[in-house]
Design a protein around this motif. Structure first.
Motif, PDB file in Angstrom:
ATOM      1  N   LEU A  49       0.857  -1.188   0.000  1.00  0.00           N
ATOM      2  CA  LEU A  49       0.000   0.000   0.000  1.00  0.00           C
ATOM      3  C   LEU A  49       0.886   1.228   0.000  1.00  0.00           C
ATOM      4  CD1 LEU A  49      -2.704   1.573   0.398  1.00  0.00           C
ATOM      5  CD2 LEU A  49      -2.351   1.267   2.871  1.00  0.00           C
ATOM      6  N   ARG A  50       0.639   2.134  -0.953  1.00  0.00           N
ATOM      7  CA  ARG A  50       1.363   3.396  -1.002  1.00  0.00           C
ATOM      8  C   ARG A  50       0.342   4.526  -1.036  1.00  0.00           C
ATOM      9  NH1 ARG A  50       4.691  -0.065  -3.893  1.00  0.00           N
ATOM     10  NH2 ARG A  50       3.996   0.257  -5.995  1.00  0.00           N
ATOM     11  N   ILE A  51       0.460   5.443  -0.075  1.00  0.00           N
ATOM     12  CA  ILE A  51      -0.423   6.609  -0.003  1.00  0.00           C
ATOM     13  C   ILE A  51       0.451   7.842  -0.171  1.00  0.00           C
ATOM     14  CG2 ILE A  51      -2.066   7.886   1.419  1.00  0.00           C
ATOM     15  CD1 ILE A  51      -2.685   5.233   2.864  1.00  0.00           C
ATOM     16  N   GLY A  52       0.044   8.739  -1.055  1.00  0.00           N
ATOM     17  CA  GLY A  52       0.837   9.918  -1.373  1.00  0.00           C
ATOM     18  C   GLY A  52       0.804  10.999  -0.307  1.00  0.00           C
ATOM     19  N   ALA A  53       1.312  12.162  -0.685  1.00  0.00           N
ATOM     20  CA  ALA A  53       1.426  13.313   0.210  1.00  0.00           C
ATOM     21  C   ALA A  53       0.138  14.133   0.225  1.00  0.00           C
ATOM     22  CB  ALA A  53       2.590  14.191  -0.237  1.00  0.00           C
ATOM     23  N   PHE A  54      -0.078  14.826   1.330  1.00  0.00           N
ATOM     24  CA  PHE A  54      -1.188  15.773   1.487  1.00  0.00           C
ATOM     25  C   PHE A  54      -2.561  15.141   1.277  1.00  0.00           C
ATOM     26  CE2 PHE A  54       2.565  18.272   0.544  1.00  0.00           C
ATOM     27  CZ  PHE A  54       2.515  19.237   1.540  1.00  0.00           C
ATOM     28  N   CYS A  55      -2.720  13.900   1.698  1.00  0.00           N
ATOM     29  CA  CYS A  55      -4.018  13.226   1.593  1.00  0.00           C
ATOM     30  C   CYS A  55      -4.815  13.434   2.880  1.00  0.00           C
ATOM     31  CB  CYS A  55      -3.840  11.733   1.343  1.00  0.00           C
ATOM     32  SG  CYS A  55      -3.149  11.357  -0.275  1.00  0.00           S
ATOM     33  N   VAL A  95      -3.974 -12.112  -4.706  1.00  0.00           N
ATOM     34  CA  VAL A  95      -3.071 -10.976  -4.833  1.00  0.00           C
ATOM     35  C   VAL A  95      -3.478 -10.187  -6.073  1.00  0.00           C
ATOM     36  CG1 VAL A  95      -0.689 -10.277  -5.243  1.00  0.00           C
ATOM     37  CG2 VAL A  95      -1.188 -12.175  -3.699  1.00  0.00           C
ATOM     38  N   ASN A  96      -3.762  -8.891  -5.889  1.00  0.00           N
ATOM     39  CA  ASN A  96      -4.135  -8.033  -7.015  1.00  0.00           C
ATOM     40  C   ASN A  96      -3.086  -6.971  -7.287  1.00  0.00           C
ATOM     41  OD1 ASN A  96      -6.500  -9.409  -7.345  1.00  0.00           O
ATOM     42  ND2 ASN A  96      -7.752  -7.948  -6.238  1.00  0.00           N
ATOM     43  N   GLY A  97      -1.915  -7.092  -6.691  1.00  0.00           N
ATOM     44  CA  GLY A  97      -0.848  -6.114  -6.887  1.00  0.00           C
ATOM     45  C   GLY A  97      -0.965  -4.954  -5.918  1.00  0.00           C
ATOM     46  N   PRO A  98      -0.176  -3.908  -6.151  1.00  0.00           N
ATOM     47  CA  PRO A  98      -0.143  -2.791  -5.207  1.00  0.00           C
ATOM     48  C   PRO A  98      -1.431  -1.967  -5.216  1.00  0.00           C
ATOM     49  CG  PRO A  98       1.219  -2.310  -7.112  1.00  0.00           C
ATOM     50  CD  PRO A  98       0.747  -3.728  -7.265  1.00  0.00           C
ATOM     51  N   THR A  99      -1.715  -1.376  -4.070  1.00  0.00           N
ATOM     52  CA  THR A  99      -2.792  -0.402  -3.944  1.00  0.00           C
ATOM     53  C   THR A  99      -2.108   0.954  -3.835  1.00  0.00           C
ATOM     54  OG1 THR A  99      -4.199  -2.007  -2.818  1.00  0.00           O
ATOM     55  CG2 THR A  99      -4.759   0.330  -2.542  1.00  0.00           C
ATOM     56  N   GLU A 100      -2.470   1.879  -4.721  1.00  0.00           N
ATOM     57  CA  GLU A 100      -1.785   3.164  -4.779  1.00  0.00           C
ATOM     58  C   GLU A 100      -2.777   4.311  -4.681  1.00  0.00           C
ATOM     59  OE1 GLU A 100       1.537   3.639  -7.075  1.00  0.00           O
ATOM     60  OE2 GLU A 100       1.992   1.510  -7.180  1.00  0.00           O
ATOM     61  N   ILE A 101      -2.545   5.158  -3.691  1.00  0.00           N
ATOM     62  CA  ILE A 101      -3.357   6.357  -3.495  1.00  0.00           C
ATOM     63  C   ILE A 101      -2.456   7.527  -3.859  1.00  0.00           C
ATOM     64  CG2 ILE A 101      -4.794   7.644  -1.879  1.00  0.00           C
ATOM     65  CD1 ILE A 101      -5.560   4.577  -2.242  1.00  0.00           C
ATOM     66  N   GLY A 102      -2.901   8.371  -4.779  1.00  0.00           N
ATOM     67  CA  GLY A 102      -2.088   9.494  -5.242  1.00  0.00           C
ATOM     68  C   GLY A 102      -1.905  10.561  -4.174  1.00  0.00           C
ATOM     69  N   ASN A 103      -1.504  11.728  -4.601  1.00  0.00           N
ATOM     70  CA  ASN A 103      -1.300  12.873  -3.732  1.00  0.00           C
ATOM     71  C   ASN A 103      -2.555  13.730  -3.697  1.00  0.00           C
ATOM     72  OD1 ASN A 103       1.757  12.572  -3.363  1.00  0.00           O
ATOM     73  ND2 ASN A 103       1.502  12.527  -5.578  1.00  0.00           N
ATOM     74  N   ASP A 104      -2.774  14.438  -2.594  1.00  0.00           N
ATOM     75  CA  ASP A 104      -3.902  15.364  -2.460  1.00  0.00           C
ATOM     76  C   ASP A 104      -5.244  14.658  -2.668  1.00  0.00           C
ATOM     77  OD1 ASP A 104      -5.179  17.862  -2.074  1.00  0.00           O
ATOM     78  OD2 ASP A 104      -5.176  18.266  -4.224  1.00  0.00           O
ATOM     79  N   VAL A 105      -5.355  13.441  -2.172  1.00  0.00           N
ATOM     80  CA  VAL A 105      -6.596  12.662  -2.293  1.00  0.00           C
ATOM     81  C   VAL A 105      -7.399  12.823  -1.003  1.00  0.00           C
ATOM     82  CG1 VAL A 105      -7.537  10.315  -2.485  1.00  0.00           C
ATOM     83  CG2 VAL A 105      -5.592  11.013  -3.901  1.00  0.00           C
ATOM     84  N   TRP A 106      -8.700  12.955  -1.131  1.00  0.00           N
ATOM     85  CA  TRP A 106      -9.599  13.035   0.021  1.00  0.00           C
ATOM     86  C   TRP A 106     -10.473  11.789   0.004  1.00  0.00           C
ATOM     87  CZ3 TRP A 106     -14.406  16.707   0.088  1.00  0.00           C
ATOM     88  CH2 TRP A 106     -15.126  16.529   1.272  1.00  0.00           C
ATOM     89  N   ILE A 107     -10.400  10.995   1.078  1.00  0.00           N
ATOM     90  CA  ILE A 107     -11.215   9.786   1.194  1.00  0.00           C
ATOM     91  C   ILE A 107     -12.139   9.962   2.392  1.00  0.00           C
ATOM     92  CG2 ILE A 107     -11.234   7.284   1.472  1.00  0.00           C
ATOM     93  CD1 ILE A 107      -8.454   7.201   0.231  1.00  0.00           C
ATOM     94  N   GLY A 108     -13.454   9.898   2.144  1.00  0.00           N
ATOM     95  CA  GLY A 108     -14.462  10.128   3.169  1.00  0.00           C
ATOM     96  C   GLY A 108     -14.604   8.973   4.151  1.00  0.00           C
ATOM     97  N   ARG A 109     -15.236   9.271   5.252  1.00  0.00           N
ATOM     98  CA  ARG A 109     -15.419   8.343   6.366  1.00  0.00           C
ATOM     99  C   ARG A 109     -16.030   7.006   5.931  1.00  0.00           C
ATOM    100  NH1 ARG A 109     -16.183   9.874  12.072  1.00  0.00           N
ATOM    101  NH2 ARG A 109     -16.754   7.982  13.164  1.00  0.00           N
ATOM    102  N   MET A 114     -10.518  -1.381  -2.025  1.00  0.00           N
ATOM    103  CA  MET A 114     -10.249  -2.785  -2.317  1.00  0.00           C
ATOM    104  C   MET A 114      -8.831  -2.968  -2.873  1.00  0.00           C
ATOM    105  SD  MET A 114     -12.906  -4.313  -1.230  1.00  0.00           S
ATOM    106  CE  MET A 114     -12.807  -5.959  -1.915  1.00  0.00           C
ATOM    107  N   PRO A 115      -8.328  -4.192  -2.909  1.00  0.00           N
ATOM    108  CA  PRO A 115      -6.949  -4.451  -3.325  1.00  0.00           C
ATOM    109  C   PRO A 115      -6.668  -4.105  -4.785  1.00  0.00           C
ATOM    110  CG  PRO A 115      -7.928  -6.398  -2.307  1.00  0.00           C
ATOM    111  CD  PRO A 115      -9.019  -5.412  -2.493  1.00  0.00           C
ATOM    112  N   GLY A 116      -5.423  -3.660  -5.029  1.00  0.00           N
ATOM    113  CA  GLY A 116      -4.960  -3.433  -6.392  1.00  0.00           C
ATOM    114  C   GLY A 116      -5.537  -2.199  -7.058  1.00  0.00           C
ATOM    115  N   ILE A 117      -6.108  -1.309  -6.282  1.00  0.00           N
ATOM    116  CA  ILE A 117      -6.752  -0.111  -6.817  1.00  0.00           C
ATOM    117  C   ILE A 117      -5.743   1.031  -6.910  1.00  0.00           C
ATOM    118  CG2 ILE A 117      -8.523   1.661  -6.326  1.00  0.00           C
ATOM    119  CD1 ILE A 117      -9.632  -1.114  -7.169  1.00  0.00           C
ATOM    120  N   THR A 118      -5.875   1.870  -7.941  1.00  0.00           N
ATOM    121  CA  THR A 118      -5.116   3.106  -8.044  1.00  0.00           C
ATOM    122  C   THR A 118      -6.098   4.259  -7.990  1.00  0.00           C
ATOM    123  OG1 THR A 118      -3.362   2.096  -9.356  1.00  0.00           O
ATOM    124  CG2 THR A 118      -3.589   4.494  -9.503  1.00  0.00           C
ATOM    125  N   ILE A 119      -5.868   5.176  -7.064  1.00  0.00           N
ATOM    126  CA  ILE A 119      -6.670   6.397  -6.967  1.00  0.00           C
ATOM    127  C   ILE A 119      -5.744   7.542  -7.344  1.00  0.00           C
ATOM    128  CG2 ILE A 119      -7.977   7.912  -5.432  1.00  0.00           C
ATOM    129  CD1 ILE A 119      -8.765   5.434  -3.820  1.00  0.00           C
TER     130      ILE A 119
END
Length: 195
Positions: A49-55, A95-109, A114-119
């Motif tokens: 899991l990789r989550i970017g900056a300013f999320c 296994v669906n590979g890495p899950t990647e959340i970009g930078n400046d992403v807002w994820i609500g409550r 899910m696995p292997g997703i790129t946002i």
């Protein structure tokens, strides 16, 4: 029973894992907040899991690095993990590979990723959404499963914001440019492209 457990913990006789330590294969970028290690499940070298900056991550958001039982076999039950003990628990999950959340992403409550997703950078995920497909940069998605609602900006503005990559600026530059962050997006783009 609770009192005895609490006393053993305070006396150092009971080991309690540090709730602030991220799983080994999870990383969070600078200034991102509210990522709880207890809400990250089954990350390993094959499904990091990789989550970017300013999320902005709201409370109770779940990140599932591995989550699906294999469906091509006679049963989806984890016999080898739970009965014969020939596999480590949860190692049979797909296994669906890495899950990647970009930078400046807002994820609500209470959203579930899910696995292997790129946002993509600048995207917004509505509260309670279950994200089962990739989310484009600066898109807004919501629902179960999460569906595209609209883009935050025009295609040209999105391309220019992605080229600016303000999340890579120094903290000093971001602080100096704060007034522009809260004005018209075209003015921000023009000023940032000129400097």
């Amino acid at each position: 029973m609770g009192f005895a457990r609490e006393l053993r913990t305070k006396l150092g006789l009971r080991r309690v894992p540090n709730p602030e330590v991220l799983p080994q294969h999870a990383s969070v970028g600078r200034r991102t907040y509210s990522v709880k290690p207890s809400n990250i499940y089954w990350c390993d070298e094959t499904s990091p899991l990789r989550i970017g900056a300013f999320c902005s991550i709201a409370e109770e958001v779940l990140f599932l690095c591995r989550a699906n039982h294999p469906t091509q076999f006679v049963s989806t039950f984890p016999f080898r993990a739970l009965m014969t003990k020939s596999m480590v628990a949860y190692s049979d999950l797909v296994v669906n590979g890495p899950t990647e959340i970009g930078n400046d992403v807002w994820i609500g409550r209470r959203a579930i990723i899910m696995p292997g997703i790129t946002i993509g950078d600048g995207a917004v995920v509505g509260a309670g959404s279950i994200v089962t497909k990739d989310v484009a940069p600066y898109a807004i998605v919501a629902g179960n499963p999460a569906k595209f609602i609209r883009n935050r900006f025009t295609d040209d503005q999105i391309a220019r914001l992605l080229a600016i990559r303000w999340w890579e600026w120094s903290d000093e530059k971001i602080i100096a440019e704060q007034p522009r962050f809260f004005g018209p997006v075209d003015a921000f783009i023009a000023a940032s492209s000129a400097s």
